[in-house]
Design an enzyme around this catalytic site. Structure first.
Site, PDB file in Angstrom:
ATOM      1  N   CYS A 272      13.988  11.336   5.781  1.00  0.00           N
ATOM      2  CA  CYS A 272      14.157  10.914   7.189  1.00  0.00           C
ATOM      3  C   CYS A 272      15.575  11.122   7.682  1.00  0.00           C
ATOM      4  O   CYS A 272      15.787  11.236   8.885  1.00  0.00           O
ATOM      5  CB  CYS A 272      13.835   9.437   7.348  1.00  0.00           C
ATOM      6  SG  CYS A 272      12.204   9.025   6.836  1.00  0.00           S
TER       7      CYS A 272
ATOM      8  N   GLU B 199      10.958  16.387  14.140  1.00  0.00           N
ATOM      9  CA  GLU B 199      11.506  16.430  12.787  1.00  0.00           C
ATOM     10  C   GLU B 199      10.716  17.488  11.988  1.00  0.00           C
ATOM     11  O   GLU B 199       9.490  17.405  11.907  1.00  0.00           O
ATOM     12  CB  GLU B 199      11.274  15.039  12.193  1.00  0.00           C
ATOM     13  CG  GLU B 199      12.098  14.652  11.032  1.00  0.00           C
ATOM     14  CD  GLU B 199      11.813  13.199  10.614  1.00  0.00           C
ATOM     15  OE1 GLU B 199      10.779  12.613  10.996  1.00  0.00           O
ATOM     16  OE2 GLU B 199      12.643  12.676   9.869  1.00  0.00           O
TER      17      GLU B 199
ATOM     18  N   LYS C 232       0.859  -1.188   0.000  1.00  0.00           N
ATOM     19  CA  LYS C 232       0.000   0.000   0.000  1.00  0.00           C
ATOM     20  C   LYS C 232       0.890   1.231   0.000  1.00  0.00           C
ATOM     21  O   LYS C 232       1.588   1.498   0.977  1.00  0.00           O
ATOM     22  CB  LYS C 232      -0.922   0.026   1.230  1.00  0.00           C
ATOM     23  CG  LYS C 232      -2.089   0.985   1.014  1.00  0.00           C
ATOM     24  CD  LYS C 232      -2.581   1.648   2.274  1.00  0.00           C
ATOM     25  CE  LYS C 232      -1.653   2.665   2.818  1.00  0.00           C
ATOM     26  NZ  LYS C 232      -1.541   3.938   2.057  1.00  0.00           N
TER      27      LYS C 232
ATOM     28  N   GLU D 135      11.181   1.499   9.546  1.00  0.00           N
ATOM     29  CA  GLU D 135      12.117   2.594   9.238  1.00  0.00           C
ATOM     30  C   GLU D 135      11.348   3.867   9.557  1.00  0.00           C
ATOM     31  O   GLU D 135      10.500   4.303   8.787  1.00  0.00           O
ATOM     32  CB  GLU D 135      12.528   2.479   7.773  1.00  0.00           C
ATOM     33  CG  GLU D 135      13.812   3.186   7.460  1.00  0.00           C
ATOM     34  CD  GLU D 135      13.565   4.588   6.962  1.00  0.00           C
ATOM     35  OE1 GLU D 135      13.517   5.501   7.831  1.00  0.00           O
ATOM     36  OE2 GLU D 135      13.409   4.768   5.756  1.00  0.00           O
TER      37      GLU D 135
HETATM   38  C1  SIN Z   1      13.977   8.198   3.744  1.00  0.00           C
HETATM   39  O1  SIN Z   1      13.875   9.410   3.832  1.00  0.00           O
HETATM   40  O2  SIN Z   1      13.287   7.465   4.432  1.00  0.00           O
HETATM   41  C2  SIN Z   1      14.921   7.533   2.792  1.00  0.00           C
HETATM   42  C3  SIN Z   1      16.103   8.296   2.444  1.00  0.00           C
HETATM   43  C4  SIN Z   1      17.157   7.503   1.708  1.00  0.00           C
HETATM   44  O3  SIN Z   1      16.939   6.416   1.192  1.00  0.00           O
HETATM   45  O4  SIN Z   1      18.282   8.011   1.665  1.00  0.00           O
END
Ligand code: SIN
Length: 492
Positions: A296, A394, A184, A262
């Protein structure tokens, strides 16, 4: 974007669910709109799925599993290589589709296609290297060995910030391991994922092995809850917020699924006074402004040693002021729109809160409404401090807060002063300091004099509340495999 390029992107658009090798409308027949974040125009209306669609996808994946797990690794590798070739052959059109629905500039979007494809090529090779062990026996007459087996049906739930790369790096290892998949994609960016599924089908992924349903933000819990409750779904792989990750961990406990999470980050970036300051500025630009700061692993807090603070801030501001903001379709744009109104509102809230707590705006610090409702100026804030919301949360946008520090241990303590532990960065030319600080940082990924860390050959993942499991690299298959121990007796 040229009309030809937009037309080639539109040719890849699919709007139904993909279940058991067929494109199917959702059982309710409802749809939701996917919009261009630059303009708000509707790009397509895709299936609004519910629990029944999610269950149908799990039925198909479950039926397809016995035959798929029995394929030879080299057969799975060949299919993955064909899928990789199809992605690469469609790089321009897929890049344009990413730009349309996610907003990142075209060149960066094409880079994402190559990045995502690299995981497919990597795991095509890894499929043929799933080794077990022969264990030196400690008991006469027994032979002990291990084999690795696919865990079963995998549910992959992916974010909007890398609409191609994140789903590719979940589906590729799952298929390589012999698992079947229900997926999804994020509600903001389902079109790239749907296109990817069509290419996988064309490459020979058999019906039922890869299934995908789409759902809006409001409807997503119905689809995901159906998978959480389904004992045939043996694993969940998720990239997204820590809040949702914790929910998945709690709710999958009923059927004890394997999890890879993650989750959010709050990456520190430390500049010591012995650093090459120009390299640190370039590294920070690369790490922070990738995807407009919507990553992230983006540095969220920048700690600069006090005696180089002013020099570093001046050089950084000069470079940030040059960044070009604009629609993805404009070849000079380096930063596109943010994904949606909530994202821009959060950025504005963080900047306003920082200013209320004493930060100074050195560059930017405002919405760019003349470009559209979702644009925010690349921003540098001086005099950042721990009380500001952007220190604890964040920001997920193009904002660099600068904090000053005096001593190495103070910087490390501040860097680790967060529940998160995905990425951390530091710049120093002192080898002993490099050893000390890399050991002390609480993060799954550490950039040392480097801002660009992503690679299919390297393990991606966090510690603490940034989650667990690793994607990419030779470790990336482990999350899709279980170890079976075989003990053969009667050999004495
Ligand atoms: C992400 O922002 O979760 C992935 C970033 C990346 O693969 O470098």
């Amino acid at each position: 974007m040229s009309l030809d390029l937009e037309a080639s992107a539109r040719a890849l658009i699919r709007t139904d669910n993909f279940i058991g090798g067929q494109w199917l409308a959702s059982q309710s027949g409802e749809r939701f709109a996917v919009t261009d974040p630059a303009t708000g125009r509707t790009l397509a209306e895709v299936a609004q799925s519910g629990a029944a669609d999610a269950r149908a996808a799990a039925d198909a994946a479950s039926r397809a599993f016995p035959a798929w797990r029995a394929t030879l690794p080299k057969e799975r590798a060949a299919i993955l290589r064909r899928w990789h070739a199809a992605i690469v052959a469609n790089e321009a059109a897929l890049g344009a589709l990413i730009s349309l629905e996610q907003g990142k500039p075209l060149a960066e979007a094409r880079g994402e296609v190559a990045y995502g494809a690299s995981y497919v090529a990597w795991f095509a090779d890894e499929a043929t290297r799933i080794y077990g062990d022969v264990i030196p026996t400690q008991q006469r007459g027994k032979r002990m060995s291990t084999v690795k087996e696919p865990v079963g049906v995998v549910a992959a739930i992916t974010p909007w910030n890398f609409p191609l790369a994140m789903i590719a790096r979940k589906i590729a290892p799952a298929l390589a391991a012999g698992c079947t998949v229900v997926a999804k994609p994020a509600e903001d960016t389902p079109l790239t994922a749907l296109a990817l599924v069509q290419l996988a089908h064309d490459a020979g992924v058999p019906p039922g092995v890869l299934n995908l349903v789409t759902a809006s933000r409001e409807a997503t819990p119905h689809t995901v809850d159906a998978w959480l409750a389904d004992s045939r779904v043996r694993k969940i792989t998720f990239t997204g917020s820590t809040q949702v990750g914790k929910h998945l961990a709690r709710e999958s406990a009923g059927t004890l699924k394997k999890l890879s999470l993650e989750l959010g980050g709050n990456a520190p970036f430390i500049v010591f006074d012995d650093a090459d300051l120009d390299a640190a500025v370039e590294g920070l630009l690369a790490a922070k402004f990738r995807n407009g700061g919507q990553t992230c692993v983006c540095p969220n807090r920048v700690y600069v040693q006090r005696d180089v603070y002013e020099t570093f801030a001046a050089r950084l501001c000069a470079r940030v002021a040059e960044l070009r903001v604009g629609p993805a379709s404009d070849p000079v744009s380096q930063i596109g729109p943010m994904i949606n109104a909530r994202a821009v509102d959060k950025i504005a809230r963080h900047v306003d809160d920082a200013v209320e707590h004493g930060a100074t705006v050195l560059v930017g610090g405002k919405r760019l409404e003349a470009l559209g409702p979702h644009y925010y100026a690349p921003t540098v804030l001086g005099h950042a401090s721990r009380e500001m919301a952007l220190c604890g949360e964040e920001t997920f946008g193009p904002v660099v807060p600068l904090f000053a520090f005096d001593q190495e241990d103070e910087a490390v303590t501040m860097a680790n002063d967060t529940p998160f532990g995905l990425a951390a960065y530091f710049y120093s030319q002192d080898l002993r300091r490099i050893e000390r600080v890399s050991a002390a940082l609480e993060a799954g990924i550490v950039g040392i004099n480097e801002g660009a860390l992503a690679s299919e050959a390297a393990p991606f993942g966090g510690v603490k509340e940034s989650g667990y499991g690793r994607e990419g690299s030779r470790y990336g298959l482990d999350d899709y495999l279980s170890i079976k121990y075989l003990c053969q007796g009667g050999l004495a």
